[in-house]
Design a protein around this motif. Structure first.
Motif, PDB file in Angstrom:
ATOM      1  N   GLU A 174       0.835  -1.211   0.000  1.00  0.00           N
ATOM      2  CA  GLU A 174       0.000   0.000   0.000  1.00  0.00           C
ATOM      3  C   GLU A 174       0.869   1.261   0.000  1.00  0.00           C
ATOM      4  N   ARG A 175       1.953   1.187   0.775  1.00  0.00           N
ATOM      5  CA  ARG A 175       2.844   2.353   0.818  1.00  0.00           C
ATOM      6  C   ARG A 175       3.441   2.624  -0.552  1.00  0.00           C
ATOM      7  N   LYS A 176       3.835   1.528  -1.183  1.00  0.00           N
ATOM      8  CA  LYS A 176       4.425   1.657  -2.513  1.00  0.00           C
ATOM      9  C   LYS A 176       3.409   2.276  -3.480  1.00  0.00           C
ATOM     10  N   ALA A 177       2.168   1.768  -3.366  1.00  0.00           N
ATOM     11  CA  ALA A 177       1.123   2.259  -4.260  1.00  0.00           C
ATOM     12  C   ALA A 177       0.858   3.731  -4.001  1.00  0.00           C
ATOM     13  N   ALA A 178       0.912   4.118  -2.726  1.00  0.00           N
ATOM     14  CA  ALA A 178       0.647   5.521  -2.381  1.00  0.00           C
ATOM     15  C   ALA A 178       1.756   6.421  -2.908  1.00  0.00           C
ATOM     16  N   ARG A 179       2.980   5.915  -2.883  1.00  0.00           N
ATOM     17  CA  ARG A 179       4.118   6.722  -3.328  1.00  0.00           C
ATOM     18  C   ARG A 179       4.160   6.886  -4.837  1.00  0.00           C
ATOM     19  N   GLY A 180       4.005   5.741  -5.510  1.00  0.00           N
ATOM     20  CA  GLY A 180       4.190   5.764  -6.953  1.00  0.00           C
ATOM     21  C   GLY A 180       3.087   6.543  -7.657  1.00  0.00           C
ATOM     22  N   SER A 181       3.453   7.610  -8.321  1.00  0.00           N
ATOM     23  CA  SER A 181       2.443   8.359  -9.073  1.00  0.00           C
ATOM     24  C   SER A 181       2.120   7.581 -10.339  1.00  0.00           C
TER      25      SER A 181
END
Lengths: 264, 228
Positions: free
Chosen positions: A75-82
């Motif tokens: 989820e963190r990765k998804a939140a970071r990656g635009s």
């Protein structure tokens, strides 16, 4: 109905999976047939034995926590990656895949070229590789500082369940710096620290089977996967897996992984 | 509440919470099936983790009101099949899946009765080990069936959907798988002395008598006369 027919249906009868008419037929036969009554008792007993013999396996205590933490990290990765960044990633992945396939066709017989594990969209994220990235990026201190492969092997002798032979390289720029123990999943892995032109390279040696290359990756072939901005070449040696990563260019890492030899 | 939760949007938190409440309680079930399928702790560990991450990713595709456990087992079984596809294909080829005929006659009435009798603790333990071996002796697709039907107790319809075959096929293959397991089990039960090999015993007893009896002309003559 004959007994043989009953034998074939008795399982489904116990499971309550026959249509009502067949259910009734089987029931009527069993009521009148001593042999099939015994069979029914046996089949029911067998079913119970199977269940009770195969149950009683508890998941490891940290499994739930591991799953939740990898959900969080995804989820963190998804939140970071635009969106743009992700589009670029897909483009790069697609481009490298084509490139690799191309090279693979021409040169595979001569020198083993890296194979991508899977198309990114199909493969599950590999938790082992995630952990290798975490190990490398947290840069924990070495338990043993040594530059001789034999010293490192000796250090691991009683600490892991397999003999650790550090990877060595023809490239004189690569220096073995030290090693430490680190859990990977439920097992203890050997973590080897190297330096290449002043940058850190980590090699994790584990006897854990990686999920992805099972069946695909053959002995001595190099496969790689990109995880969280890192490239992770993987080489299988016997029942051990060597996973590379580091703060160097992908090409450098792949070159290192291809040229790696085992210290004796 | 986990300390990281505040990092995520409200929507993500809701999804996480729903997943934890609805899917996580089936973890034990998934792990049990995974252990019995893979026969390895590490592989089971990886398989369940992959399954749960996939389930989380596709959580919005779960149809509310349907069987969550069956849905998770479907994901897991498919992951297992995909992961070991090559191995599965090799096995199917080698073992000639479903090719071995199931003999109904190997289950003697004596064996059936012996296994229906109450068992003591020691016998139970021995049989449990034998049953685990019997499961391991099956080919992959039979093992999947036993795990889904007898361990997880899914309905045939659910199993058919997971394996992508008609319900009737589930029924007939399951029958074969159970018979194969029983045959293996009976062999073990004979070795363990829980079941007596009735016919073999009689045959070998008669044979031994003939071989060990002192040579007696008198007996030979009587036997011949009796035969005539």
């Amino acid at each position: 109905m004959k007994c043989e027919l009953i034998d074939r249906r008795i399982g489904a009868y116990i499971d309550g999976e026959l249509d009502p008419m067949s259910m009734l037929d089987v029931e009527r036969h069993i009521e009148a047939c001593a042999r099939c009554q015994e069979m029914l008792v046996f089949e029911e007993r067998f079913r119970g034995l199977v269940r009770e013999s195969l149950e009683g396996v508890e998941p490891p205590r940290n499994l739930k926590a591991q799953i939740l933490s990898s959900i969080d990290s995804s989820e963190r990765k998804a939140a970071r990656g635009s969106l743009a960044a992700r589009a670029a990633q897909v483009f790069v992945a697609a481009a490298s895949l084509t490139l690799i396939v191309g090279i693979g066709l021409q040169q595979r017989a001569l020198s083993p070229e890296p194979l991508a594990f899977h198309e990114a969209s199909l493969s599950p994220p590999s938790l082992v590789l995630d952990e290798v990235v975490r190990i490398h990026s947290s840069a924990l201190p070495a338990d043993v500082r040594a530059q001789a492969p034999s010293e490192i092997s000796h250090y691991f002798r009683d600490k892991v369940s397999f003999p650790v032979q550090p990877a060595v390289f023809d490239d004189g720029e690569v220096r073995l710096m030290g090693a430490r123990l680190h859990p990977v999943g439920s097992r203890t892995a050997a973590v080897l620290y190297y330096e290449v032109e002043g940058r850190r390279v980590t090699v994790v040696v584990t006897d854990r089977d990686l999920p992805d290359p099972t069946g695909r990756l053959r002995e001595g072939e190099v496969a790689y996967r990109d995880v969280g901005g890192y490239t992770l070449p993987v080489v299988k040696v016997g029942r051990l897996t060597y996973i590379f990563t580091g703060d160097v260019e992908r090409e450098t890492l792949l070159r290192l992984a291809r040229s790696a030899r085992l210290a004796r | 509440m986990r300390p990281t939760a505040k990092l995520f949007s409200r929507k993500t938190n809701a999804k996480r919470e729903a997943f934890e409440a609805e899917a996580m309680p089936h973890l034990e079930s998934l792990y049990l099936a995974a252990r019995r399928l893979t026969r390895s702790e590490t592989e089971a560990d990886d398989l369940v983790q992959d399954t749960m991450l996939k389930a989380y990713r596709f959580f919005d595709r779960f149809e509310p009101g349907t069987n969550m456990r069956a849905w998770l087992l479907k994901i897991q079984t498919n992951s297992y099949i995909n992961r070991y596809r090559r191995r599965l294909r090799e096995r199917a080829f080698r073992e000639g899946e479903d090719a071995r005929p199931v003999s109904e006659s190997m289950m003697s009435r004596g064996a059936i009765r012996a296994l229906s009798n109450p068992l003591d603790e020691a016998q139970r333990r021995m049989l449990a080990a034998a049953i685990q071996e019997a499961l391991d002796s099956l080919n992959e697709s039979q093992r999947m069936l036993i795990v889904l039907a007898d361990l997880e107790e899914l309905a045939y319809k659910e199993i058919a959907e997971i394996l992508g075959c008609p319900v009737g096929t589930v029924m007939s293959r399951l029958h074969r798988a159970r018979k194969a397991m029983q045959a293996h089990l009976i062999d073990h039960a004979i070795d363990l002395g829980i079941v007596e090999p009735v016919q073999e015993n009689e045959v070998s007893a008669a044979h031994d008598e003939g071989a060990d009896a002192p040579v007696s002309l008198e007996a030979y003559r009587m036997a011949r006369e009796g035969a005539q």
